[in-house]
Design a protein around this motif. Structure first.
Motif, PDB file in Angstrom:
ATOM      1  N   LEU A 136      -2.519 -29.894 -64.630  1.00 44.00           N
ATOM      2  CA  LEU A 136      -3.639 -30.829 -64.725  1.00 44.00           C
ATOM      3  C   LEU A 136      -4.967 -30.083 -64.812  1.00 44.00           C
ATOM      4  CD1 LEU A 136      -2.598 -33.563 -62.116  1.00 44.00           C
ATOM      5  CD2 LEU A 136      -2.669 -33.826 -64.597  1.00 44.00           C
ATOM      6  N   ARG A 137      -5.113 -29.038 -64.027  1.00 44.65           N
ATOM      7  CA  ARG A 137      -6.369 -28.278 -64.057  1.00 44.65           C
ATOM      8  C   ARG A 137      -6.543 -27.543 -65.373  1.00 44.65           C
ATOM      9  NH1 ARG A 137      -6.432 -25.636 -57.912  1.00 44.65           N
ATOM     10  NH2 ARG A 137      -6.696 -27.630 -56.792  1.00 44.65           N
ATOM     11  N   ALA A 194      -6.465 -36.330 -62.293  1.00 46.97           N
ATOM     12  CA  ALA A 194      -5.664 -37.422 -61.742  1.00 46.97           C
ATOM     13  C   ALA A 194      -4.419 -37.618 -62.578  1.00 46.97           C
ATOM     14  CB  ALA A 194      -6.474 -38.715 -61.677  1.00 46.97           C
ATOM     15  N   ALA A 195      -3.351 -38.021 -61.924  1.00 46.74           N
ATOM     16  CA  ALA A 195      -2.087 -38.337 -62.594  1.00 46.74           C
ATOM     17  C   ALA A 195      -1.573 -39.653 -62.037  1.00 46.74           C
ATOM     18  CB  ALA A 195      -1.060 -37.225 -62.398  1.00 46.74           C
ATOM     19  N   PHE A 196      -1.365 -40.644 -62.906  1.00 52.02           N
ATOM     20  CA  PHE A 196      -0.857 -41.947 -62.505  1.00 52.02           C
ATOM     21  C   PHE A 196       0.553 -42.134 -63.062  1.00 52.02           C
ATOM     22  CE2 PHE A 196      -5.449 -42.400 -62.388  1.00 52.02           C
ATOM     23  CZ  PHE A 196      -5.651 -43.058 -61.182  1.00 52.02           C
ATOM     24  N   VAL A 217     -14.293 -38.331 -53.205  1.00 54.62           N
ATOM     25  CA  VAL A 217     -13.048 -38.471 -53.954  1.00 54.62           C
ATOM     26  C   VAL A 217     -12.282 -37.158 -53.864  1.00 54.62           C
ATOM     27  CG1 VAL A 217     -13.975 -40.186 -55.545  1.00 54.62           C
ATOM     28  CG2 VAL A 217     -14.193 -37.774 -56.097  1.00 54.62           C
ATOM     29  N   PRO A 218     -10.952 -37.178 -53.909  1.00 51.49           N
ATOM     30  CA  PRO A 218     -10.176 -35.935 -53.881  1.00 51.49           C
ATOM     31  C   PRO A 218     -10.342 -35.170 -55.184  1.00 51.49           C
ATOM     32  CG  PRO A 218      -8.735 -37.812 -54.217  1.00 51.49           C
ATOM     33  CD  PRO A 218     -10.082 -38.370 -53.919  1.00 51.49           C
ATOM     34  N   GLU A 219     -10.210 -33.870 -55.095  1.00 57.04           N
ATOM     35  CA  GLU A 219     -10.327 -33.051 -56.297  1.00 57.04           C
ATOM     36  C   GLU A 219      -9.219 -33.358 -57.294  1.00 57.04           C
ATOM     37  OE1 GLU A 219     -10.493 -28.963 -55.256  1.00 57.04           O
ATOM     38  OE2 GLU A 219     -12.484 -29.098 -54.360  1.00 57.04           O
ATOM     39  N   THR A 220      -8.027 -33.640 -56.801  1.00 56.26           N
ATOM     40  CA  THR A 220      -6.903 -34.025 -57.661  1.00 56.26           C
ATOM     41  C   THR A 220      -6.191 -35.205 -57.017  1.00 56.26           C
ATOM     42  OG1 THR A 220      -6.615 -31.733 -58.386  1.00 56.26           O
ATOM     43  CG2 THR A 220      -4.814 -33.261 -58.812  1.00 56.26           C
ATOM     44  N   LEU A 221      -5.996 -36.274 -57.790  1.00 57.94           N
ATOM     45  CA  LEU A 221      -5.376 -37.491 -57.284  1.00 57.94           C
ATOM     46  C   LEU A 221      -4.024 -37.685 -57.950  1.00 57.94           C
ATOM     47  CD1 LEU A 221      -5.530 -40.120 -55.627  1.00 57.94           C
ATOM     48  CD2 LEU A 221      -6.630 -41.198 -57.607  1.00 57.94           C
TER      49      LEU A 221
END
Length: 529
Positions: A503-504, A510-512, A419-423
């Motif tokens: 975000l970090r 993740a941000a939707f 999975v990506p570190e940040t999505l």
């Protein structure tokens, strides 16, 4: 084209303004019109009343459906004058294209409509009913939503779009000598006419593909000053089937061996999806819907993709052809971004145009996803598997691809996927935030394999916002376009970097529902995400 009948019943009006100051009253009547003075009708005059009652029914027979799409129904309330011209009080404009495409049980609209004057605003209310009866033929239903609970999605046929250009009445020579009210009314009718023309065109294109509905429909109007008005409409053509009302609640389709419903996408595209990524390029398709039917298709989220271009508006070439070429370039770039992520579709596709003087900024955004076909997993045996409920968050590209330097982490749910570190995603998160983990883990006990594992942690949803501003110089023409193009490039980079840092800091990965808006002024360019 098939013929249809438009039935209009005018009941009453209320809260009309006083038009005769001597008697402190109004002598009101309603003028009904469809098309450019092709069919007209008029109610009787109700004297000395600010709340007149008519209760009259009118019937219009339209032989060509194109008139319904291109010409709205106009209900204009006038005040009768004996010795001078009748004064208009306000009007109601109703677009009939949506009613024509609706179901038979929904081909009517009833209620209080606000009487609108282009100079004074709302000046009263009119209670009326409009009903359309189609003599022959069937239309395409148009929905802005991604899914309709009373219908089942059988197949997606792809995106359909239409763009038309028209001169702005405010910049015509007639608009310079006519009154403000006349110009505003001409502009208002032009918007309805352009919306109907776009609706008619996308409906015909959908029927040519064998679709009976359009989901995720979007309609935009761009003002380009003296260069004209641009109307754009686009949506996802699909085939719907009405659910039986006797069945009660909609049941989720049962899981199948194939990861994709064979009927949800055309077979030719399915064959491209299951092909080996290194040997054949994916045919990237655009879907304006925000989500896919749960249980019918599984996909991997590659991440948000966007494309922007800065254009200088001139009148040297055909406006229609030039705008089509501009958007074709944007879509080609979006396809390139999606292919670089080894994805097959752009989900939640949106387009937007920002016009400032002679500079136009075209932008498109969406989320690249990869539809999982039946035997696609055999190419990922050594890298990742997509059997677990966490599969939507797995990375769609393989480790040995040119994107192998992208930061990836091991999925803590299945311990197999990456999975990506940040999505970042422009679409909402997949449905059912809590997934049931079963025996898809290796070397795990029975006690741990059957517990509920939250893919989206509770109390972790919160709004994250990033803002970036850049100062620009006062320039004109090509110099202005070049300056805006260079500024937006670094503005976008700083915007996403700031968003990822926030975000970090908040401990999120993740941000939707990501949305980016850019505004351009004389001295400043601002962006918000």
């Amino acid at each position: 084209m098939a013929a249809c009948i438009v039935m209009v019943r005018v009941y009453r009006a209320r809260n009309l303004p006083v038009m005769d100051s001597a008697r402190n009253t109004t002598d009101a009547y309603v003028l009904l019109r469809i098309g450019d003075n092709q069919q007209k009708a008029q109610t009787r005059i109700c004297y000395n009343s600010l709340n007149p009652v008519w209760n009259e029914t009118f019937r219009f027979k339209v032989l060509d459906e194109s008139v319904i799409y291109e010409s709205p129904l106009q209900l204009t309330v006038f005040d009768k004058d004996t010795f001078s011209a009748n004064d208009p009080i306000g009007s109601v404009v109703i677009g009939l294209g949506n009613l024509l495409n609706a179901e038979k049980s929904q081909q009517r609209v009833t209620g209080w409509f606000p009487l609108y004057d282009t100079l004074k605003g709302i000046v009263g209310q009119l209670f009326a009913q409009v009903r359309i009866q189609r003599i022959a033929g069937s239309g395409v239903q148009i929905f802005a939503a991604s899914q309709i609970h009373t219908f089942e999605i059988i197949r997606y046929h792809g995106m359909v779009d239409e763009l038309i250009v028209s001169a702005d009445p405010e910049h015509r020579w007639q608009g310079l000598i006519s009154g403000a009210r006349k110009t505003n009314e001409s502009r208002q009718l032009l918007f309805y006419k352009m919306a109907g023309q776009v609706l008619k065109s996308v409906s015909r294109k959908s029927q040519a593909l064998g679709a009976n509905a359009i989901l995720g429909y979007r309609f935009d109007i761009d003002f380009e000053g003296s260069h004209g008005v641009i109307a754009r409409g686009y949506g996802t053509a699909c085939t719907l089937r009405a659910l039986n009302s006797e069945e009660g609640d909609i049941k989720r389709p049962s899981e199948r061996k194939s990861r994709i419903d064979p009927g949800l996408f055309p077979k030719s595209r399915i064959s491209q999806l299951v092909s080996r990524p290194r040997k054949r390029k994916f045919a990237i398709e655009f879907l304006t819907v925000q989500s896919l039917p749960a249980g019918k298709a599984k996909y991997l989220i590659g991440g948000a993709v966007n494309a922007r271009a800065v254009k200088l508006i001139t009148g040297k070439r055909s406006k229609q052809q030039l705008r089509d070429e501009w958007w074709d370039e944007i879509r080609a770039e979006m396809r390139t971004h999606g292919a670089s992520l080894q994805c097959s579709h752009i989900l939640g596709y949106k387009e937007r145009a920002i016009v400032f003087e002679d500079v136009c900024v075209l932008s498109a955004s969406g989320t690249a996803i990869r539809i999982l076909a039946g035997n696609l997993n055999r190419y990922h045996r050594k890298t990742t598997t997509h059997k677990g409920p966490c599969h939507p968050f797995h990375s769609p590209f393989m480790r040995r691809s040119h994107l192998s330097k992208t930061p990836l982490a091991r999925c803590k749910a299945c311990l197999h996927g990456s999975v990506p570190e940040t999505l970042l995603s422009t679409i909402p998160p997949p449905p059912d935030p809590y997934y049931q983990l079963k025996s898809f883990k290796e070397d795990t006990s029975r006690e741990n394999s059957s517990k509920d594992f939250p893919m989206i942690l509770p109390n972790s949803r919160q709004l994250v916002e990033a803002r970036v501003c850049r100062q620009v110089q006062k320039l004109q023409g090509d110099a202005k376009a070049i300056q805006v193009s260079q500024s937006i490039l670094f503005l976008q980079y700083d915007l996403f970097r700031q968003l990822i840092y926030k975000l970090r800091v908040l401990g999120l990965n993740a941000a939707f529902g990501l949305t980016v808006q850019i505004s351009i002024g004389e001295n400043l360019i601002a962006a918000v995400a």
